[in-house]
Design a protein around this motif. Structure first.
Motif, PDB file in Angstrom:
ATOM      1  N   THR A  27       0.829  -1.203   0.000  1.00  0.00           N
ATOM      2  CA  THR A  27       0.000   0.000   0.000  1.00  0.00           C
ATOM      3  C   THR A  27       0.866   1.256   0.000  1.00  0.00           C
ATOM      4  O   THR A  27       0.499   2.273  -0.606  1.00  0.00           O
ATOM      5  N   ARG A  28       2.008   1.185   0.665  1.00  0.00           N
ATOM      6  CA  ARG A  28       2.907   2.345   0.671  1.00  0.00           C
ATOM      7  C   ARG A  28       3.502   2.594  -0.718  1.00  0.00           C
ATOM      8  O   ARG A  28       3.810   3.744  -1.053  1.00  0.00           O
ATOM      9  N   VAL A  29       3.681   1.551  -1.502  1.00  0.00           N
ATOM     10  CA  VAL A  29       4.126   1.747  -2.883  1.00  0.00           C
ATOM     11  C   VAL A  29       3.064   2.523  -3.655  1.00  0.00           C
ATOM     12  O   VAL A  29       3.369   3.477  -4.399  1.00  0.00           O
ATOM     13  N   GLU A  30       1.802   2.134  -3.484  1.00  0.00           N
ATOM     14  CA  GLU A  30       0.712   2.833  -4.165  1.00  0.00           C
ATOM     15  C   GLU A  30       0.635   4.294  -3.712  1.00  0.00           C
ATOM     16  O   GLU A  30       0.423   5.197  -4.537  1.00  0.00           O
ATOM     17  N   ALA A  31       0.822   4.529  -2.414  1.00  0.00           N
ATOM     18  CA  ALA A  31       0.797   5.906  -1.917  1.00  0.00           C
ATOM     19  C   ALA A  31       1.965   6.705  -2.470  1.00  0.00           C
ATOM     20  O   ALA A  31       1.820   7.891  -2.803  1.00  0.00           O
ATOM     21  N   ALA A  32       3.129   6.074  -2.580  1.00  0.00           N
ATOM     22  CA  ALA A  32       4.300   6.764  -3.128  1.00  0.00           C
ATOM     23  C   ALA A  32       4.078   7.151  -4.581  1.00  0.00           C
ATOM     24  O   ALA A  32       4.546   8.207  -5.037  1.00  0.00           O
ATOM     25  N   GLU A  33       3.362   6.315  -5.326  1.00  0.00           N
ATOM     26  CA  GLU A  33       3.060   6.661  -6.720  1.00  0.00           C
ATOM     27  C   GLU A  33       2.123   7.861  -6.792  1.00  0.00           C
ATOM     28  O   GLU A  33       2.272   8.737  -7.652  1.00  0.00           O
ATOM     29  N   LYS A  34       1.163   7.919  -5.872  1.00  0.00           N
ATOM     30  CA  LYS A  34       0.276   9.084  -5.818  1.00  0.00           C
ATOM     31  C   LYS A  34       1.054  10.348  -5.475  1.00  0.00           C
ATOM     32  O   LYS A  34       0.829  11.424  -6.055  1.00  0.00           O
ATOM     33  N   LEU A  35       1.976  10.230  -4.527  1.00  0.00           N
ATOM     34  CA  LEU A  35       2.781  11.395  -4.133  1.00  0.00           C
ATOM     35  C   LEU A  35       3.716  11.824  -5.260  1.00  0.00           C
ATOM     36  O   LEU A  35       3.987  13.024  -5.421  1.00  0.00           O
ATOM     37  N   ARG A  36       4.205  10.880  -6.047  1.00  0.00           N
ATOM     38  CA  ARG A  36       5.015  11.252  -7.216  1.00  0.00           C
ATOM     39  C   ARG A  36       4.169  12.021  -8.218  1.00  0.00           C
ATOM     40  O   ARG A  36       4.594  13.070  -8.750  1.00  0.00           O
ATOM     41  N   ASP A  37       2.946  11.543  -8.470  1.00  0.00           N
ATOM     42  CA  ASP A  37       2.069  12.255  -9.396  1.00  0.00           C
ATOM     43  C   ASP A  37       1.704  13.625  -8.836  1.00  0.00           C
ATOM     44  O   ASP A  37       1.557  14.599  -9.596  1.00  0.00           O
ATOM     45  N   LEU A  38       1.566  13.713  -7.504  1.00  0.00           N
ATOM     46  CA  LEU A  38       1.268  15.007  -6.892  1.00  0.00           C
ATOM     47  C   LEU A  38       2.432  15.973  -7.079  1.00  0.00           C
ATOM     48  O   LEU A  38       2.221  17.172  -7.337  1.00  0.00           O
ATOM     49  N   ALA A  39       3.660  15.485  -6.951  1.00  0.00           N
ATOM     50  CA  ALA A  39       4.825  16.345  -7.167  1.00  0.00           C
ATOM     51  C   ALA A  39       4.865  16.853  -8.597  1.00  0.00           C
ATOM     52  O   ALA A  39       5.174  18.029  -8.852  1.00  0.00           O
ATOM     53  N   ARG A  40       4.544  15.977  -9.531  1.00  0.00           N
ATOM     54  CA  ARG A  40       4.509  16.415 -10.935  1.00  0.00           C
ATOM     55  C   ARG A  40       3.386  17.427 -11.166  1.00  0.00           C
ATOM     56  O   ARG A  40       3.525  18.362 -11.975  1.00  0.00           O
ATOM     57  N   ALA A  41       2.272  17.246 -10.449  1.00  0.00           N
ATOM     58  CA  ALA A  41       1.126  18.141 -10.640  1.00  0.00           C
ATOM     59  C   ALA A  41       1.415  19.554 -10.160  1.00  0.00           C
ATOM     60  O   ALA A  41       0.680  20.487 -10.530  1.00  0.00           O
TER      61      ALA A  41
END
Length: 409
Positions: free
Chosen positions: A241-255
């Motif tokens: 689940t932390r991998v999935e959250a990290a992917e969301k945070l990466r997309d948030l950084a790009r956003a």
């Protein structure tokens, strides 16, 4: 006379322990653990913090209200501007924050279940340590009583002139050692009670705790269960689940490179002007003249790879733990089977025959003492083997405990 007093004191203590005892089954101990355990309470705080973080992630930007006046010191009326500015996020930032926070919330829940999994294993070990201490104390008390009978038989043979004083002294030495072992077993019992009481947050009642669950029946671990259990474990689920959250945070950084806008509206009142009141609107957009969030994006990408590494590491640890627990369980079960199958019965028969022969002068003191020592050692080893098996079974069950099974606790 000393022996009579000692046996009387032991009887009084046993009666008092029986009256004061709090009989505790393993399911009851597990229920108390879930309710009282301090480590679990700390893990619950982690879940509560994750819940709060999700509320924070879902918050929208606050509007800003301002009042500005100019010309206050002049002879004319002041020019006053009332303004409100509302930022608007773009690039799906709020949804990405919520997705990441929800993932971390699920990870915190899985972390709690993993702490529960570990504490259940520790509990089973402490519970059966207490049961071992109880039965060991009983075994050593019985052993001391048997040595008392052997000493009495030796003294009768001494009076009859059938035994040398040196042989009686040897029996006396073993008798005293048996008494010391019985006393040491009581101290070990108290330590086991304290250890279990800490897990259940029942320190004030530690001396009352008594394990009444029977020794578990023999089971074997199936090798196929190792691979099946890995992905169902809560620690693996938390890492995934932390991998999935990290992917969301990466997309948030790009956003963050998608510019947010701020819309403003104002009302201006200037009594000395014509017209005296006016309304205005404004738009603000950030310019990335100094920083374009490249560092944030790079860090988020690194964090994602770190989460993937952590997932691989947790899966490897889970696989190793399961394989080790399976091997330990099977070895412990085989050891118990050997004790039950032949060792205990042979040692008991040998000791009984030796006692009978010694009481009739058929064998020497050394032979009966050797048989008695062998029986004591085998009985204690058998108890230790059962305790090892019970703890190995608890470790095996904890190692393969799934998220669904732990949520039912």
């Amino acid at each position: 006379m000393g022996r009579i007093l000692l046996l009387s004191a032991v009887a009084v203590l046993a009666l008092d322990a029986k009256v004061q005892a709090r009989d505790l089954t393993l399911p009851e101990a597990e229920s108390l653990l879930v309710r009282n355990n301090r480590e679990l309470q700390t893990a619950r705080r982690g879940m509560e913090s994750a819940d709060a973080q999700r509320v924070i992630a879902g918050a929208r930007p606050n509007a800003t209200f301002s009042v500005n006046s100019t010309g206050i010191a002049s002879n004319v009326s002041a020019d006053t501007v009332f303004r409100i500015d509302q930022p608007f996020e773009r690039g799906n930032k709020r949804e990405l924050r919520l997705g990441a926070a929800a993932g971390l919330q699920r990870a915190a829940r899985s972390d709690y279940l993993d702490v529960l999994r570990q504490q259940l294993s520790v509990l089973q070990g402490a519970y059966y340590d207490l049961k071992l201490a109880q039965e060991k104390a009983q075994t050593l008390a019985e052993n001391a009583e048997l040595f008392s009978g052997t000493l009495a038989a030796a003294e009768r043979r001494l009076k009859a002139g059938d035994l040398a004083p040196a042989d009686v002294a040897k029996v006396q030495v073993d008798y005293e050692r048996a008494q010391n072992d019985a006393r040491s077993a009581l101290a070990e019992l108290a330590r086991a009670q304290i250890a279990l009481a800490y897990l259940l947050a029942l320190e004030a009642e530690s001396r009352e705790l008594r394990a009444v669950e029977p020794w578990p029946a023999l089971e074997r671990a199936e090798p196929a269960a190792v691979e099946e259990a890995i992905d169902a474990r809560p620690d693996v689920a938390a890492a995934r689940t932390r991998v999935e959250a990290a992917e969301k945070l990466r997309d948030l950084a790009r956003a963050q490179r998608t510019r947010d806008i701020t819309l403003g509206a104002q009302y201006e009142r200037f009594p000395g002007n014509v017209p005296s009141n006016s309304v205005g609107f404004g738009v603000a957009v950030p310019l990335f003249t100094g920083y374009d969030f490249a560092g944030d994006i790079q860090k988020a990408e690194v964090d994602r790879y770190a989460a993937l590494d952590a997932l691989a590491r947790v899966r490897a640890v889970a696989q190793s733990e399961l394989a080790r627990a399976a091997a330990d369980l099977n070895a412990a079960a085989e050891r118990v089977a050997r004790f039950d199958g032949s060792l205990l019965g042979a040692a008991n028969r040998s000791a009984q025959a030796s006692e009978f022969a010694f009481s009739r002068g058929a064998i020497s003191v050394l032979e009966v003492l050797d048989a008695r020592r062998t029986l004591r050692a085998v009985r204690l080893e058998a108890l230790g083997a059962r305790a090892d098996y019970a703890k190995a079974l608890g470790a095996w069950r904890a190692a393969q405990a799934s998220v669904q099974a732990l949520e039912a606790k």
